[in-house]
Design a protein around this motif. Structure first.
Motif, PDB file in Angstrom:
ATOM      1  N   ALA A 182      -9.785   2.069   6.023  1.00 42.84           N
ATOM      2  CA  ALA A 182      -9.999   0.762   5.399  1.00 42.84           C
ATOM      3  C   ALA A 182      -9.185   0.665   4.099  1.00 42.84           C
ATOM      4  N   ARG A 183      -8.622  -0.493   3.856  1.00 39.59           N
ATOM      5  CA  ARG A 183      -7.867  -0.708   2.628  1.00 39.59           C
ATOM      6  C   ARG A 183      -8.835  -0.954   1.482  1.00 39.59           C
ATOM      7  N   ARG A 184      -8.537  -0.347   0.347  1.00 35.57           N
ATOM      8  CA  ARG A 184      -9.411  -0.461  -0.818  1.00 35.57           C
ATOM      9  C   ARG A 184      -8.669  -1.087  -1.985  1.00 35.57           C
ATOM     10  N   ARG A 185      -9.436  -1.610  -2.901  1.00 31.86           N
ATOM     11  CA  ARG A 185      -8.878  -2.218  -4.121  1.00 31.86           C
ATOM     12  C   ARG A 185      -9.764  -1.787  -5.280  1.00 31.86           C
ATOM     13  N   GLU A 186      -9.155  -1.211  -6.305  1.00 30.81           N
ATOM     14  CA  GLU A 186      -9.948  -0.688  -7.419  1.00 30.81           C
ATOM     15  C   GLU A 186      -9.211  -0.913  -8.731  1.00 30.81           C
ATOM     16  N   ALA A 187      -9.973  -1.318  -9.748  1.00 33.29           N
ATOM     17  CA  ALA A 187      -9.391  -1.534 -11.072  1.00 33.29           C
ATOM     18  C   ALA A 187      -9.037  -0.197 -11.714  1.00 33.29           C
ATOM     19  N   LEU A 188      -7.946  -0.193 -12.477  1.00 32.05           N
ATOM     20  CA  LEU A 188      -7.521   1.002 -13.201  1.00 32.05           C
ATOM     21  C   LEU A 188      -7.894   0.868 -14.678  1.00 32.05           C
ATOM     22  N   PRO A 189      -8.142   1.993 -15.349  1.00 31.97           N
ATOM     23  CA  PRO A 189      -8.593   1.934 -16.742  1.00 31.97           C
ATOM     24  C   PRO A 189      -7.458   1.753 -17.743  1.00 31.97           C
ATOM     25  N   HIS A 190      -6.256   1.419 -17.290  1.00 32.65           N
ATOM     26  CA  HIS A 190      -5.111   1.261 -18.184  1.00 32.65           C
ATOM     27  C   HIS A 190      -4.556  -0.145 -18.060  1.00 32.65           C
ATOM     28  N   PRO A 191      -4.170  -0.771 -19.186  1.00 33.23           N
ATOM     29  CA  PRO A 191      -3.617  -2.123 -19.119  1.00 33.23           C
ATOM     30  C   PRO A 191      -2.181  -2.106 -18.600  1.00 33.23           C
ATOM     31  N   CYS A 192      -1.729  -3.251 -18.182  1.00 34.62           N
ATOM     32  CA  CYS A 192      -0.350  -3.392 -17.723  1.00 34.62           C
ATOM     33  C   CYS A 192       0.599  -3.021 -18.860  1.00 34.62           C
ATOM     34  N   PRO A 193       1.643  -2.230 -18.588  1.00 31.59           N
ATOM     35  CA  PRO A 193       2.579  -1.839 -19.649  1.00 31.59           C
ATOM     36  C   PRO A 193       3.493  -2.983 -20.072  1.00 31.59           C
ATOM     37  N   MET A 194       3.472  -4.082 -19.344  1.00 28.87           N
ATOM     38  CA  MET A 194       4.282  -5.239 -19.712  1.00 28.87           C
ATOM     39  C   MET A 194       3.586  -6.000 -20.848  1.00 28.87           C
ATOM     40  N   PRO A 195       4.278  -6.921 -21.482  1.00 28.80           N
ATOM     41  CA  PRO A 195       3.690  -7.635 -22.640  1.00 28.80           C
ATOM     42  C   PRO A 195       2.367  -8.330 -22.358  1.00 28.80           C
ATOM     43  N   CYS A 196       2.115  -8.678 -21.083  1.00 27.76           N
ATOM     44  CA  CYS A 196       0.863  -9.390 -20.787  1.00 27.76           C
ATOM     45  C   CYS A 196      -0.358  -8.518 -21.027  1.00 27.76           C
ATOM     46  N   GLY A 197      -0.216  -7.173 -20.876  1.00 25.42           N
ATOM     47  CA  GLY A 197      -1.353  -6.272 -21.075  1.00 25.42           C
ATOM     48  C   GLY A 197      -2.496  -6.553 -20.131  1.00 25.42           C
ATOM     49  N   GLY A 198      -2.191  -7.058 -18.943  1.00 26.28           N
ATOM     50  CA  GLY A 198      -3.223  -7.480 -18.006  1.00 26.28           C
ATOM     51  C   GLY A 198      -3.921  -6.335 -17.285  1.00 26.28           C
ATOM     52  N   GLN A 199      -4.875  -6.700 -16.433  1.00 23.52           N
ATOM     53  CA  GLN A 199      -5.653  -5.728 -15.667  1.00 23.52           C
ATOM     54  C   GLN A 199      -4.826  -5.195 -14.507  1.00 23.52           C
ATOM     55  N   LEU A 200      -4.743  -3.857 -14.404  1.00 23.80           N
ATOM     56  CA  LEU A 200      -4.071  -3.219 -13.286  1.00 23.80           C
ATOM     57  C   LEU A 200      -5.089  -2.867 -12.213  1.00 23.80           C
ATOM     58  N   VAL A 201      -4.698  -3.050 -10.964  1.00 24.62           N
ATOM     59  CA  VAL A 201      -5.522  -2.639  -9.831  1.00 24.62           C
ATOM     60  C   VAL A 201      -4.638  -1.855  -8.869  1.00 24.62           C
ATOM     61  N   VAL A 202      -5.236  -0.939  -8.122  1.00 25.30           N
ATOM     62  CA  VAL A 202      -4.515  -0.204  -7.096  1.00 25.30           C
ATOM     63  C   VAL A 202      -5.101  -0.582  -5.748  1.00 25.30           C
ATOM     64  N   GLU A 203      -4.221  -0.806  -4.774  1.00 25.32           N
ATOM     65  CA  GLU A 203      -4.638  -1.133  -3.421  1.00 25.32           C
ATOM     66  C   GLU A 203      -4.072  -0.103  -2.469  1.00 25.32           C
ATOM     67  N   GLY A 204      -4.861   0.308  -1.498  1.00 26.92           N
ATOM     68  CA  GLY A 204      -4.400   1.285  -0.522  1.00 26.92           C
ATOM     69  C   GLY A 204      -5.585   1.940   0.161  1.00 26.92           C
ATOM     70  N   GLY A 205      -5.350   3.141   0.687  1.00 23.80           N
ATOM     71  CA  GLY A 205      -6.417   3.889   1.334  1.00 23.80           C
ATOM     72  C   GLY A 205      -6.539   3.647   2.810  1.00 23.80           C
ATOM     73  N   ASP A 206      -5.641   2.828   3.396  1.00 27.96           N
ATOM     74  CA  ASP A 206      -5.718   2.544   4.823  1.00 27.96           C
ATOM     75  C   ASP A 206      -4.549   3.141   5.592  1.00 27.96           C
ATOM     76  N   GLY A 207      -3.838   4.056   4.952  1.00 24.20           N
ATOM     77  CA  GLY A 207      -2.690   4.671   5.589  1.00 24.20           C
ATOM     78  C   GLY A 207      -1.375   4.032   5.191  1.00 24.20           C
ATOM     79  N   ALA A 208      -1.419   2.773   4.737  1.00 20.41           N
ATOM     80  CA  ALA A 208      -0.211   2.112   4.251  1.00 20.41           C
ATOM     81  C   ALA A 208       0.074   2.583   2.827  1.00 20.41           C
ATOM     82  N   PRO A 209       1.352   2.528   2.384  1.00 23.17           N
ATOM     83  CA  PRO A 209       1.676   2.971   1.021  1.00 23.17           C
ATOM     84  C   PRO A 209       0.863   2.204  -0.016  1.00 23.17           C
TER      85      PRO A 209
END
Length: 229
Positions: A182-209
């Motif tokens: 199953a594909r998963r989506r989870e928030a990361l504890p680090h802000p975006c390194p770009m000027p926006c400083g937004g919320q980063l999330v990681v998606e994966g876990g289903d065999g796809a990159p």
């Protein structure tokens, strides 16, 4: 996917879960994907210390090769489906026939009634409140009930079907997530390194990159060196 399909998933993939529970975790979730470059020095030191503690070559006694996370998942699923089977059996399973005893009966009719009662009580289609009560047993029994298969039961009403479906869906989803289906989506504890400083999330876990993306600016990162898009 139907409730019966989800219950079949629990039954059919339980052995795979057991095998996974006997292995050390080989991957972590969420994947690092170079995101450690965004960590503070203190966080990097903590991660290095954790790696040293779990390295098989590190000095000191090593833990048993058991995947505790998978064991926790198995316990959660088993508790859910066994509890659901207990609850449903109380509602839909007909009590076993009873034949009169202790009255000196010796005629053929009475003997036939006693035999019928004994066979009815021992019907293998009945759910047992003691003895073998594993997740595959409970899932298989529940699947038979939602498929309206014959036995000493009444048919399920819509509320009962929905309750079983919710337990089945939760258990099957846990298996798919644990085994990487199953594909998963989870928030990361680090802000975006770009000027926006937004919320980063990681998606994966289903065999796809897996990919890391920023929910604010939409920038994504993959595991390739030049994977920014």
């Amino acid at each position: 996917m139907t409730a019966a399909d989800d219950l079949d998933t629990i039954t059919e993939r339980w052995t795979t879960l057991q095998e996974a529970a006997g292995q050390r975790p080989t991957t972590t979730w969420p994947p690092a994907m170079g995101i450690t470059r965004l960590m503070s020095d203190e966080e990097r030191q903590e991660q290095a210390a954790e790696r040293a503690d779990t390295n098989p070559d590190a000095p000191g006694p090593r833990p048993a090769p058991v995947n505790v996370d998978v064991l926790d998942v198995m316990t959660t699923i088993e508790t859910g489906v066994v509890t659901a089977a207990d609850w449903l059996a109380e509602r839909v399973q007909r009590p076993a026939f009873r034949a009169p005893t202790g009255q000196g009966w010796s005629d053929d009719v009475h003997r036939a009634a006693v035999l019928l009662a004994t066979q009815d009580a021992a019907d293998p289609r009945r759910w047992r409140f003691t003895g073998q009560r594993s997740a595959p047993d409970a899932a298989e029994w529940l699947a038979c009930r939602v498929r309206d298969m014959g036995g000493p039961f009444r048919k399920l009403d819509e509320g009962e079907r929905q309750a079983v479906a919710e337990v089945a869906a939760a258990g099957a989803e846990l298996i798919r997530r644990t085994l990487g289906d199953a594909r998963r989506r989870e928030a990361l504890p680090h802000p975006c390194p770009m000027p926006c400083g937004g919320q980063l999330v990681v998606e994966g876990g289903d065999g796809a990159p897996p990919i890391v993306l920023c929910e604010d600016c939409g920038r994504t990162w993959t595991e390739t060196v030049t994977g920014a898009a």
